[in-house]
Design an enzyme around this catalytic site. Structure first.
Site, mmCIF file in Angstrom:
data_model
loop_
_atom_site.group_PDB
_atom_site.id
_atom_site.type_symbol
_atom_site.label_atom_id
_atom_site.label_comp_id
_atom_site.label_asym_id
_atom_site.label_seq_id
_atom_site.Cartn_x
_atom_site.Cartn_y
_atom_site.Cartn_z
ATOM 1 N N GLY A 187 8.440 58.641 -14.661
ATOM 2 C CA GLY A 187 9.024 57.838 -13.585
ATOM 3 C C GLY A 187 8.580 56.386 -13.589
ATOM 4 O O GLY A 187 9.338 55.503 -13.218
ATOM 5 N N GLU A 223 10.936 47.566 -4.505
ATOM 6 C CA GLU A 223 9.996 46.757 -5.297
ATOM 7 C C GLU A 223 10.690 46.225 -6.550
ATOM 8 O O GLU A 223 10.097 46.160 -7.628
ATOM 9 C CB GLU A 223 8.769 47.570 -5.712
ATOM 10 C CG GLU A 223 7.999 48.142 -4.524
ATOM 11 C CD GLU A 223 6.642 48.713 -4.929
ATOM 12 O OE1 GLU A 223 5.646 48.312 -4.337
ATOM 13 O OE2 GLU A 223 6.603 49.534 -5.869
ATOM 14 N N CYS A 263 -2.615 48.185 -7.494
ATOM 15 C CA CYS A 263 -2.279 47.889 -8.883
ATOM 16 C C CYS A 263 -2.434 46.411 -9.221
ATOM 17 O O CYS A 263 -2.782 46.063 -10.345
ATOM 18 C CB CYS A 263 -0.856 48.345 -9.178
ATOM 19 S SG CYS A 263 0.343 47.772 -7.960
#
Lengths: 613, 613
Positions: free
Chosen positions: B183, B301, B385
């Site tokens: 994904g 996003e 992240c």
């Protein structure tokens, strides 16, 4: 003092005699001007009977008038140029030749002061009957030459002739005397010059009266009756206070506005100020070429309708570009705004400079921005106003470098030079200017003040420069002082011996696009770097045909200074999408090699911008 | 070799370990990165249970999984950053801490090689059931960390863990085995890295297989079923060879294209080449912000529709900007075109760099181009992240400076540094690069070759630079050599000890306008100088409200380097029509002072252009 008058700056020009030019760009041009151009022009004036016309009119020799009725003016303009050359570099041979010609001119003056060789020789009974016959235009140039020659040599002879002629004008014309609308303006600005040197108020008043004569239906002569021209051709359509738009013959219009600016400098008349602002905006916003050229039409040597700026058929008379300098220099003195000095610069490096070959002996009258290859400079014209205008414009170029402001000095043009001024309390200041302008944007000034003194030094940040930096004494300046006022960085401090200023102007290659309204340039781009407008010439592109090339705005250009090419030029070289090299040269330098096409506005290779943003 | 393959350049990156950075701009950032950012990130990983999750999964301590299922990846990314920091500057304390963490990671690996703390601890029976749960994404980052740590220290432990995990993947998935569409891409590029260091072909083949799995309906998981997202969210809508448009989640898309470029570098597959070209154009031409930011939408996003580039609500994830560097660097290696290095630069100085505070301990996840004053960097995120991506991106920035071409060296980025390469015939060459980039466009290279040797040095002429000049040994270059090839000046000659190159790039202040299609920026302009995008911040304009200011494109700007401000920045200062001073600062440096509004795109003060042209 009125509100309007307070807004006026009343700067004073610094005569070029105070500015010693030692510049890689201009010095060789001034040498060529003196060695080649002036002597060529004198010779041509001789050959074409322009000089002997005076001898004939004075009865010194026999013969008929040769040439055109305004030919006297060419002799005057060359004499003015000679005077300027003598100011910086006395030359007895040149001066003797000038003196000889002056004797002939003096001889041609009639006892009452009248002076116009054509009428004296050909039609004495018709004097002052056709206002378009340049009688006062000739007279104006005589005055300018006389003032210059007096300043150069101290010799009064020609000045006396000029005064006697001006007095004659004053005797014949004026309130309660005869009306006069001189068909080609020039006399008005000349009378102001004469007033300044003689301090005789009547000359200034006569100039003002002549300006005020316009636009009231007093004009008489063939030109007024021609339907396709009419009074607007010589700016006689509206009173000068009411001028809204630039109209008619370009050189005439510019000389008129120059005189108006001269008059305002003394009078502060707000209606003149407003008219000048209006017509200046109308000129540059809608009727000026990238090169500074004005007047698109051959038909009237002048203006047509707004945004009518064809390239190949552009007229753009050299004289009009020079006249733009005259006007804009005065506007700068009046309003202290650098935008006028920007135009002076634009003409100096483009529109006006293109008028003369690098060899100094060939001239353009007409300055198109594109040519299929059939337009070339020639040694002379029947109507030779342009060569003779260059002959007086170039040697006096130093006058545009500095101005004396109310609080110090303005640096308007960047030329390697030494100059001398008096600042407050009569302190003498020398400024040494070092620069490789127009090829490099770094300018170093060194102050050499007699004694430490408080005054301001204004440095112009040109219209083409968005980013700049200034150091004083090796330290960057800060705060509000770093920001421009009317286009100038203003450095006010106690200046001492040896103080230095370094101004660094970003001088990038710029892609220029015309306003959308300029139909001719839609889909086209031009290249400018610093003050220099570039063009593409067939001499560098043997394989190309006229208007075949398309240029992408994204191409990278190698900025290549070639000291051996065209007197030393920075060329811009690139490679197009197909890998073919191309080259742009400064517009002013075109038609100095093999004949061929030339283009300023190149068809843009339409490519979608790479980035969205 | 096919026609397509011949077009590929196959340049090789020069590892940052060969590039010693001694740069006024980057050196302090690298110091802060090492002293502050890495330790902050390690501490945060500890505090938030990211590290102890491994200990728990390994049975070393008791407890439940803390945080989100992809949290393993943050630890891996910080380890990768630590490895990079160790490469240039060995530090036993930092290395000991890394070794300790590696032991925990190794403990968490299951006997068959499976490694994902979340599943091991929380849902061991559900492994490999939801392709969006980042199992291989975590694994990819483990591989990158392992490769880096092996290169930095020579220690194999983490690399062995990574290989064992990759072998497990290879065992479970592949042709005639299970399908898998990860994904969140990342594993593909990581497997290429693993192949390069181990030379095990199966890793490369697995990467290729994983790429080929996409777009065939194999995707399974919650995300695929969500109507508003669907397979395009994770680039599973079309086979990779058929990609036309950038879609979905921005970071995922970039990691995918990065892997595709990696694969093409070896395979030369023309269908991949074409897909990469298509999607690159679609990204930068229609979907990239001025800052290099991509992905406008918070919702996914990622990407929405072409030219949808809102400023205030821009998402522009820091990771996406960094991922653009990864992708574009590969594209540059593949195609030898500087336009990719231009994007690397754009991200380096804008989109990516804005993600970290000058202090090195606060981060943006989201990078809008306008803010009313309520958007600020914070020390950490639940999904962290971005900080951990910066932690590995910045210490490895030296890898983007040079590339090894088939005929020599390409200089892609301008950073004060010393670098070492082998050129033809194994001759060792050092290049010393001196520059004040990004504040000044002058770059001086000195060649220090073991022995005189013939090779080429390519120097990038950036997209923002139209005019440039190059000197070799103090003499400007001439002819075709001066002109760019795919955006580079290519200097091929026999290089000897002490040879010098000086590249001068015009670095003017530029007014930027977006494409007409970008509705948000109509009537707005932005400012760029060299690679630096500028913004206006309330900290400099206390009196202004958000979006109140209007800026005229004609304003002159003082280029003012302020060594004490914001870590040393060149600001652009001016005065508007009303005499009010204003100031622009680099976008990357915003939100490092008092909170307040920020804007990149300023409303343009519509003024008729002065000149008609």
């Amino acid at each position: 003092m009125t509100h309007i008058q307070e807004r006026l700056h009343h700067w004073q020009g610094v005569p070029f005699t105070k500015v010693s030019i030692d510049d890689a760009f201009w010095r060789p041009r001034l040498e060529v001007l003196k060695k080649v151009t002036l002597t060529t022009c004198l010779m041509k004036c001789e050959e074409t009977g322009r000089i002997s016309n005076f001898a004939k009119a004075g009865g010194l020799i026999e013969g008929k008038f040769e040439g055109i009725y305004f030919n006297d003016s060419d002799v005057y303009k060359v004499l003015e140029g000679v005077a300027y050359a003598l100011m910086t570099d006395r030359d007895s041979e040149l001066e003797a030749e000038a003196d000889r010609i002056i004797e002939l001119i003096a001889a041609a003056q009639e006892p009452d002061g009248y002076l116009c060789a054509y009428y004296t020789l050909e039609a004495p009974e018709s004097k002052w009957t056709d206002m378009e016959k340049h009688e006062m235009y000739n007279g104006g140039h005589l005055i300018e030459a006389a003032v210059a020659y007096f300043e150069a040599t101290g010799k009064r002879h020609l000045l006396d002739v000029a005064c006697k002629m001006a007095d004659h004008y004053d005797h014949v014309f004026g309130p309660d005397k005869r009306h006069w609308v001189e068909g080609h303006e020039e006399i008005e600005l000349a009378l102001v010059k004469l007033y300044r040197i003689t301090k005789e108020e009547r000359y200034w008043k006569l100039a003002l009266w002549l300006l005020e004569e316009r636009g009231h239906g007093h004009g008489v002569g063939a030109i007024w009756d021609k339907k396709e021209w009419g009074p607007a051709y010589c700016q006689d359509d509206v009173p000068v206070r009411s001028i809204e738009k630039v109209t008619g013959h370009a050189v005439r219009a510019m000389y008129l506005y120059t005189a108006m600016a001269d008059v305002v400098h003394a009078s502060g008349d707000p209606t003149y100020v407003d008219a000048l602002h209006r017509v200046w905006r109308h000129t540059v916003e809608r009727n000026m070429y990238l090169t500074g050229g004005i007047g698109p039409s051959h038909h009237n040597e002048g203006f047509t309708h707004d945004y009518d700026l064809p390239n190949e058929s552009a007229y753009c008379e050299t004289c009009a570009a020079i006249a733009m300098v005259f006007w804009n220099h005065r506007m700068n003195m009046l309003f202290g705004d650098s935008k006028y000095a920007d135009i002076v610069e634009r003409e100096m490096y483009n529109g006006a400079l293109a008028g003369i070959s690098l060899s100094g002996d060939k001239f353009f009258y007409v300055n198109p921005l594109a040519s299929k290859g059939d337009h070339h400079r020639v040694p002379w014209f029947d109507t030779s106003c342009c060569p003779t205008n260059l002959a007086r414009f170039l040697p006096s170029i130093g006058q545009y470098v500095y101005a004396q402001t109310d609080k110090g000095i303005a640096v308007n043009q960047y030329i390697n030079s030494e100059a001398e001024f008096l600042v407050r309390d009569g302190v003498s200041v020398k400024l040494n200017q070092k620069t490789q302008y127009p090829w490099n944007g770094k300018i170093e000034l060194t102050v050499d003040a007699e004694k430490s003194s408080y005054f301001s030094i204004r440095m112009r940040v040109p219209d083409w420069c968005r980013g700049y930096n200034v150091q004083v004494g090796g330290e960057k300046i800060s705060g509000l002082e770093a920001l421009t006022e009317q286009g100038y960085v203003v450095l006010s401090r106690n200046w001492s011996q040896g103080d230095t200023i370094v101004l660094e102007l970003d001088m990038p290659v710029e892609i220029v696009r015309a306003k959308q309204e300029v139909q001719e340039n839609r889909g086209r781009i031009a290249i400018q770097r610093g003050p220099i407008v570039y063009c593409m010439e067939q001499a560098d592109h043997a394989e190309l045909s006229y208007d075949e090339y398309t240029f992408s705005a994204g191409e990278r250009l190698y900025v290549d200074h070639m000291p051996e090419l065209l007197g030393g030029v920075t060329v811009l070289r690139g490679k197009d999408g197909n890998g073919k090299p191309f080259q742009f040269i400064p517009y002013y330098a075109w038609d100095n090699r093999e004949p061929g096409f030339m283009q300023v506005w190149i068809r843009e290779k339409e490519e979608p911008g790479l980035y969205s943003y």
